[in-house]
Motif scaffolding. Structure first.
Motif, PDB file in Angstrom:
ATOM      1  N   ALA A  85       0.847  -1.194   0.000  1.00  0.00           N
ATOM      2  CA  ALA A  85       0.000   0.000   0.000  1.00  0.00           C
ATOM      3  C   ALA A  85       0.881   1.241   0.000  1.00  0.00           C
ATOM      4  N   THR A  86       0.296   2.342  -0.447  1.00  0.00           N
ATOM      5  CA  THR A  86       0.947   3.646  -0.354  1.00  0.00           C
ATOM      6  C   THR A  86       0.405   4.341   0.893  1.00  0.00           C
ATOM      7  N   VAL A  87       1.285   4.765   1.773  1.00  0.00           N
ATOM      8  CA  VAL A  87       0.886   5.442   3.010  1.00  0.00           C
ATOM      9  C   VAL A  87       1.315   6.901   2.915  1.00  0.00           C
ATOM     10  N   VAL A  88       0.349   7.824   3.032  1.00  0.00           N
ATOM     11  CA  VAL A  88       0.656   9.240   2.894  1.00  0.00           C
ATOM     12  C   VAL A  88       0.185  10.007   4.124  1.00  0.00           C
ATOM     13  N   THR A  89       0.829  11.141   4.340  1.00  0.00           N
ATOM     14  CA  THR A  89       0.518  12.000   5.479  1.00  0.00           C
ATOM     15  C   THR A  89      -0.269  13.212   4.998  1.00  0.00           C
ATOM     16  N   ALA A  90      -1.407  13.462   5.626  1.00  0.00           N
ATOM     17  CA  ALA A  90      -2.196  14.650   5.297  1.00  0.00           C
ATOM     18  C   ALA A  90      -3.171  14.917   6.431  1.00  0.00           C
ATOM     19  N   ASP A  91      -3.578  16.174   6.527  1.00  0.00           N
ATOM     20  CA  ASP A  91      -4.473  16.623   7.590  1.00  0.00           C
ATOM     21  C   ASP A  91      -5.841  16.926   6.990  1.00  0.00           C
ATOM     22  N   LEU A  92      -6.843  16.133   7.339  1.00  0.00           N
ATOM     23  CA  LEU A  92      -8.184  16.329   6.791  1.00  0.00           C
ATOM     24  C   LEU A  92      -8.863  17.573   7.336  1.00  0.00           C
ATOM     25  N   ARG A  93      -8.280  18.211   8.330  1.00  0.00           N
ATOM     26  CA  ARG A  93      -8.843  19.453   8.842  1.00  0.00           C
ATOM     27  C   ARG A  93      -8.596  20.609   7.884  1.00  0.00           C
ATOM     28  N   ALA A  94      -7.728  20.404   6.891  1.00  0.00           N
ATOM     29  CA  ALA A  94      -7.423  21.435   5.893  1.00  0.00           C
ATOM     30  C   ALA A  94      -7.834  20.933   4.511  1.00  0.00           C
ATOM     31  N   GLY A  95      -8.250  21.836   3.671  1.00  0.00           N
ATOM     32  CA  GLY A  95      -8.752  21.462   2.355  1.00  0.00           C
ATOM     33  C   GLY A  95      -7.707  21.032   1.355  1.00  0.00           C
ATOM     34  N   ASP A  96      -6.409  21.151   1.686  1.00  0.00           N
ATOM     35  CA  ASP A  96      -5.364  20.814   0.723  1.00  0.00           C
ATOM     36  C   ASP A  96      -4.905  19.360   0.832  1.00  0.00           C
ATOM     37  N   TRP A  97      -5.624  18.523   1.569  1.00  0.00           N
ATOM     38  CA  TRP A  97      -5.216  17.132   1.757  1.00  0.00           C
ATOM     39  C   TRP A  97      -5.146  16.368   0.441  1.00  0.00           C
ATOM     40  N   VAL A  98      -5.939  16.766  -0.538  1.00  0.00           N
ATOM     41  CA  VAL A  98      -5.985  16.064  -1.821  1.00  0.00           C
ATOM     42  C   VAL A  98      -4.624  16.082  -2.506  1.00  0.00           C
ATOM     43  N   ALA A  99      -3.849  17.130  -2.299  1.00  0.00           N
ATOM     44  CA  ALA A  99      -2.544  17.260  -2.951  1.00  0.00           C
ATOM     45  C   ALA A  99      -1.568  16.170  -2.526  1.00  0.00           C
ATOM     46  N   ALA A 100      -1.805  15.528  -1.385  1.00  0.00           N
ATOM     47  CA  ALA A 100      -0.896  14.497  -0.887  1.00  0.00           C
ATOM     48  C   ALA A 100      -1.089  13.158  -1.591  1.00  0.00           C
ATOM     49  N   LEU A 101      -2.174  12.999  -2.330  1.00  0.00           N
ATOM     50  CA  LEU A 101      -2.476  11.705  -2.944  1.00  0.00           C
ATOM     51  C   LEU A 101      -1.591  11.426  -4.150  1.00  0.00           C
ATOM     52  N   PRO A 102      -1.236  10.168  -4.351  1.00  0.00           N
ATOM     53  CA  PRO A 102      -0.389   9.822  -5.500  1.00  0.00           C
ATOM     54  C   PRO A 102      -1.139   9.836  -6.821  1.00  0.00           C
ATOM     55  N   HIS A 103      -2.471   9.732  -6.780  1.00  0.00           N
ATOM     56  CA  HIS A 103      -3.277   9.780  -7.996  1.00  0.00           C
ATOM     57  C   HIS A 103      -4.725  10.056  -7.610  1.00  0.00           C
ATOM     58  N   ARG A 104      -5.582  10.260  -8.604  1.00  0.00           N
ATOM     59  CA  ARG A 104      -7.016  10.450  -8.390  1.00  0.00           C
ATOM     60  C   ARG A 104      -7.764   9.264  -8.999  1.00  0.00           C
ATOM     61  N   GLU A 105      -9.038   9.442  -9.288  1.00  0.00           N
ATOM     62  CA  GLU A 105      -9.833   8.416  -9.962  1.00  0.00           C
ATOM     63  C   GLU A 105      -9.919   7.106  -9.166  1.00  0.00           C
TER      64      GLU A 105
ATOM     65  N   THR B  97     -18.985  22.053   9.841  1.00  0.00           N
ATOM     66  CA  THR B  97     -18.620  22.815   8.645  1.00  0.00           C
ATOM     67  C   THR B  97     -17.523  22.121   7.867  1.00  0.00           C
ATOM     68  N   ARG B  98     -16.505  21.645   8.589  1.00  0.00           N
ATOM     69  CA  ARG B  98     -15.380  20.994   7.914  1.00  0.00           C
ATOM     70  C   ARG B  98     -15.795  19.652   7.305  1.00  0.00           C
ATOM     71  N   LEU B  99     -16.624  18.893   8.008  1.00  0.00           N
ATOM     72  CA  LEU B  99     -17.045  17.600   7.481  1.00  0.00           C
ATOM     73  C   LEU B  99     -17.877  17.772   6.213  1.00  0.00           C
ATOM     74  N   ALA B 100     -18.774  18.739   6.201  1.00  0.00           N
ATOM     75  CA  ALA B 100     -19.580  18.982   5.004  1.00  0.00           C
ATOM     76  C   ALA B 100     -18.687  19.353   3.822  1.00  0.00           C
ATOM     77  N   ALA B 101     -17.663  20.174   4.076  1.00  0.00           N
ATOM     78  CA  ALA B 101     -16.733  20.551   3.009  1.00  0.00           C
ATOM     79  C   ALA B 101     -15.940  19.338   2.522  1.00  0.00           C
ATOM     80  N   LEU B 102     -15.514  18.495   3.466  1.00  0.00           N
ATOM     81  CA  LEU B 102     -14.757  17.297   3.110  1.00  0.00           C
ATOM     82  C   LEU B 102     -15.568  16.380   2.209  1.00  0.00           C
ATOM     83  N   TYR B 103     -16.862  16.245   2.488  1.00  0.00           N
ATOM     84  CA  TYR B 103     -17.709  15.404   1.649  1.00  0.00           C
ATOM     85  C   TYR B 103     -17.665  15.863   0.193  1.00  0.00           C
ATOM     86  N   GLY B 104     -17.629  17.157  -0.026  1.00  0.00           N
ATOM     87  CA  GLY B 104     -17.514  17.664  -1.386  1.00  0.00           C
ATOM     88  C   GLY B 104     -16.144  17.417  -1.984  1.00  0.00           C
ATOM     89  N   GLU B 105     -15.104  17.569  -1.176  1.00  0.00           N
ATOM     90  CA  GLU B 105     -13.730  17.369  -1.666  1.00  0.00           C
ATOM     91  C   GLU B 105     -13.476  15.927  -2.076  1.00  0.00           C
TER      92      GLU B 105
END
Length: 254
Positions: free
Chosen positions: A93-113, A129-137
């Motif tokens: 597996a690929t293990v990455v570090t990111a903070d879901l409390r911030a909206g930039d967590w997506v940038a830490a991913l190795p790929h999308r889709e 508020t943060r959880l609702a935003a995360l659902y969209g992200e």
């Protein structure tokens, strides 16, 4: 010992599982529901899964046991749990570090889709508020037709009194297990981690990351999650599992 692998990381993984099962005796049922959902959207093709706030890798380990050819990425901020996950998952597996409390967590991913984004008993630490935003992200990293599943504490709106009594019963049973030495409490488990030569230093880092910025636990009824996911633009939203006070809500990307 757990059959996943051998070594200190495997022992800590098993210890984590036992500690968590004291809170959720039906934990394996919710995991099975998550993996059944993955199977339904991939139709025999090796799935590409994001294990969101994946902790020690409990979901990823079960995913790889059921789908040996799966591709899984585990994302978490906690250095202790991430270290255990890396030790048990190894190169599978690929293990990455990111903070879901911030909206930039997506940038830490190795790929999308991704075919599926899975999470269990983790997102209740985020505020509304943060959880609702995360659902969209999360939609940004799902392929069309991909699915997001969140299994967490989600009481049934129509059973407030019964849900309270079920909770009290579960709490009493859990404390009886603690008293008999059948399981470690959350606090006792972390005390043992802090005393470990390898993991102890990571506990210090963990406290720095969470002590000042950790929100209180927030567990709205399942209707809140369904409405928030619909508002985020998912094509289909509903439950794929229910157990007493907990549930797994699924959302299919448009």
């Amino acid at each position: 010992m757990s059959p996943y692998t051998t070594g200190p990381a495997a022992a800590w993984q098993e210890s984590w599982d036992r500690q968590q099962e004291a809170y959720m005796p039906d934990r394996e049922e919710r995991f099975a529901a998550l993996l059944d959902t993955v199977d339904a959207v991939t139709a025999g093709r090796p799935p590409r899964v994001l294990d969101l706030a994946g902790g020690t890798g409990s979901i990823s380990l079960r995913l790889l046991r059921r789908f040996p050819e799966a591709s899984t990425t585990l994302l978490d901020l906690d250095p202790v749990l991430r270290h255990i996950a890396a030790g048990t998952l190894g190169g599978r597996a690929t293990v990455v570090t990111a903070d879901l409390r911030a909206g930039d967590w997506v940038a830490a991913l190795p790929h999308r889709e991704f075919d599926a984004v899975l999470t269990a008993t983790a997102l209740h630490w985020l505020d509304p508020t943060r959880l609702a935003a995360l659902y969209g992200e999360i939609r940004e990293v799902l392929r069309p037709g991909g699915v997001f599943v969140n299994a967490d504490h989600m009481p049934d709106d129509g059973l407030p009194g019964l849900s309270k009594r079920l909770g009290e019963r579960a709490d009493a049973q859990r404390h009886a297990r603690y008293a008999a030495g059948a399981a470690l409490s959350w606090a006792d488990w972390w005390d043992r981690v802090a005393a470990d030569a390898e993991l102890g230093p990571l506990v210090i880092e963990r406290k720095r990351l969470f002590t000042e910025h950790h929100s209180s636990e927030w567990t709205p009824p399942v209707s809140w999650h369904v409405e928030a996911l619909r508002a985020a633009g998912y094509a289909e939203v509903g439950l794929v599992w229910r157990g007493a006070r907990d549930a797994a809500v699924a959302a299919v990307n448009a």
